[in-house]
Design a protein around this motif. Structure first.
Motif, PDB file in Angstrom:
ATOM      1  N   GLY A  73       0.804  -1.215   0.000  1.00 22.29           N
ATOM      2  CA  GLY A  73       0.000   0.000   0.000  1.00 22.29           C
ATOM      3  C   GLY A  73       0.834   1.262   0.000  1.00 22.29           C
ATOM      4  O   GLY A  73       0.485   2.257  -0.645  1.00 22.29           O
ATOM      5  N   THR A  76       2.433   1.727  -3.645  1.00 22.24           N
ATOM      6  CA  THR A  76       1.544   1.825  -4.804  1.00 22.24           C
ATOM      7  C   THR A  76       0.581   3.005  -4.705  1.00 22.24           C
ATOM      8  O   THR A  76      -0.206   3.219  -5.624  1.00 22.24           O
ATOM      9  CB  THR A  76       0.714   0.530  -4.964  1.00 22.24           C
ATOM     10  OG1 THR A  76      -0.058   0.303  -3.778  1.00 22.24           O
ATOM     11  CG2 THR A  76       1.627  -0.666  -5.201  1.00 22.24           C
ATOM     12  N   GLN A  77       0.636   3.759  -3.626  1.00 21.59           N
ATOM     13  CA  GLN A  77      -0.319   4.854  -3.449  1.00 21.59           C
ATOM     14  C   GLN A  77       0.037   6.047  -4.330  1.00 21.59           C
ATOM     15  O   GLN A  77       1.204   6.304  -4.629  1.00 21.59           O
ATOM     16  CB  GLN A  77      -0.373   5.285  -1.988  1.00 21.59           C
ATOM     17  CG  GLN A  77       0.925   5.842  -1.447  1.00 21.59           C
ATOM     18  CD  GLN A  77       0.791   6.288  -0.003  1.00 21.59           C
ATOM     19  OE1 GLN A  77       1.318   7.321   0.387  1.00 21.59           O
ATOM     20  NE2 GLN A  77       0.097   5.503   0.808  1.00 21.59           N
ATOM     21  N   LEU A  86      -4.689   3.719  -3.402  1.00 21.86           N
ATOM     22  CA  LEU A  86      -3.661   2.749  -3.039  1.00 21.86           C
ATOM     23  C   LEU A  86      -4.165   1.343  -3.330  1.00 21.86           C
ATOM     24  O   LEU A  86      -5.370   1.089  -3.358  1.00 21.86           O
ATOM     25  CB  LEU A  86      -3.239   2.889  -1.571  1.00 21.86           C
ATOM     26  CG  LEU A  86      -4.322   2.857  -0.489  1.00 21.86           C
ATOM     27  CD1 LEU A  86      -4.563   1.448   0.011  1.00 21.86           C
ATOM     28  CD2 LEU A  86      -3.925   3.748   0.681  1.00 21.86           C
ATOM     29  N   PRO A 121      -1.018   2.953   5.278  1.00 22.68           N
ATOM     30  CA  PRO A 121      -0.726   3.704   4.054  1.00 22.68           C
ATOM     31  C   PRO A 121      -1.570   4.968   3.916  1.00 22.68           C
ATOM     32  O   PRO A 121      -1.094   5.977   3.379  1.00 22.68           O
ATOM     33  CB  PRO A 121      -1.049   2.702   2.937  1.00 22.68           C
ATOM     34  CG  PRO A 121      -0.933   1.366   3.571  1.00 22.68           C
ATOM     35  CD  PRO A 121      -1.416   1.563   4.971  1.00 22.68           C
ATOM     36  N   ASP A 122      -2.808   4.925   4.406  1.00 23.36           N
ATOM     37  CA  ASP A 122      -3.673   6.103   4.334  1.00 23.36           C
ATOM     38  C   ASP A 122      -3.120   7.234   5.194  1.00 23.36           C
ATOM     39  O   ASP A 122      -3.079   8.403   4.780  1.00 23.36           O
ATOM     40  CB  ASP A 122      -5.083   5.733   4.783  1.00 23.36           C
ATOM     41  CG  ASP A 122      -6.134   6.692   4.235  1.00 23.36           C
ATOM     42  OD1 ASP A 122      -5.746   7.680   3.585  1.00 23.36           O
ATOM     43  OD2 ASP A 122      -7.330   6.453   4.451  1.00 23.36           O
ATOM     44  N   GLY A 125       0.078   8.587   3.482  1.00 19.64           N
ATOM     45  CA  GLY A 125      -0.225   9.420   2.324  1.00 19.64           C
ATOM     46  C   GLY A 125      -0.766  10.777   2.717  1.00 19.64           C
ATOM     47  O   GLY A 125      -0.391  11.804   2.131  1.00 19.64           O
TER      48      GLY A 125
END
Length: 202
Positions: A73, A76-77, A86, A121-122, A125
């Motif tokens: 994640g 790939t985001q 993501l 990942p959130d 980001g």
């Protein structure tokens, strides 16, 4: 005579309450969209983890796949016009593992695993986008029930529940059960096939 001090105390408490409610974290947690997209999935994940975490028999393997999903994640985001995108690998990883491992990985645990694999990942980001300043976390779960942080764990646990039932059915029929494979079925009958290619006993 005590009216003025009482009114002053009430006014002070009111100002303190307003100041507390204006804190970024409090504002985020009391926002309805944040509650739908992040707070509710977090509470569900917490309850399921407390109930099922100790039932995982292959914790090192599960931790390895969790790190893999998080890393996937993170790398790939990308940001688009609709927000952060993501690749949520947990949507495929956890149901397949439940299908293969059976009760060694309780299928309800796929919800918190998918949530953590999407949350990290959130958060990263959102922090990178806002340079980790101010209210950088406000976009996390900001789409409410339509946010990936809410949908991905839900879709994952539904897929895991279905594949769990399928795997359970197949195991009853002898699939994925190493104990059901006899030496004759495995091709090994106790005879050294290299020294005796015909398979006949000496």
């Amino acid at each position: 005579m005590n009216t003025l001090p009482t009114l002053s105390a009430i006014a002070w408490l009111h100002l303190e309450a307003l100041q507390f409610r204006s804190l970024p974290l409090v504002t985020y947690l009391t926002d309805p969209l944040s509650q739908e997209g992040a707070v509710i999935p977090f509470l569900i994940s917490l309850v399921l983890s407390l109930k099922y975490l100790r039932r995982i028999q292959d914790q090192q393997i599960i931790l390895g796949f969790l790190l893999f999903a998080v890393t996937m994640g993170l790398f790939t985001q990308y940001w688009g016009i609709t927000g952060l995108h993501l690749f949520t690998g947990g949507l495929m990883i956890w149901p397949v593992l439940v299908f293969l491992l059976g009760d060694r990985l309780p299928w309800p645990m796929t919800y918190p695993l998918a949530f953590v694999g999407t949350l990290i990942p959130d958060l990263y980001g959102a922090g990178m986008m806002n340079h980790w300043t101010g209210r950088w976390f406000f976009g996390v779960g900001g789409a409410g029930f339509q946010d990936g942080l809410f949908l991905v764990p839900l879709e994952t646990v539904i897929a895991a529940a279905l594949l769990h039932q399928l795997g359970k059915y197949l195991r009853k029929r002898g699939y994925f059960d190493r104990r059901a494979i006899s030496p004759e079925q495995s091709g090994f009958n106790g005879i050294n096939q290299r020294s005796n290619p015909t398979g006949e006993r000496p």
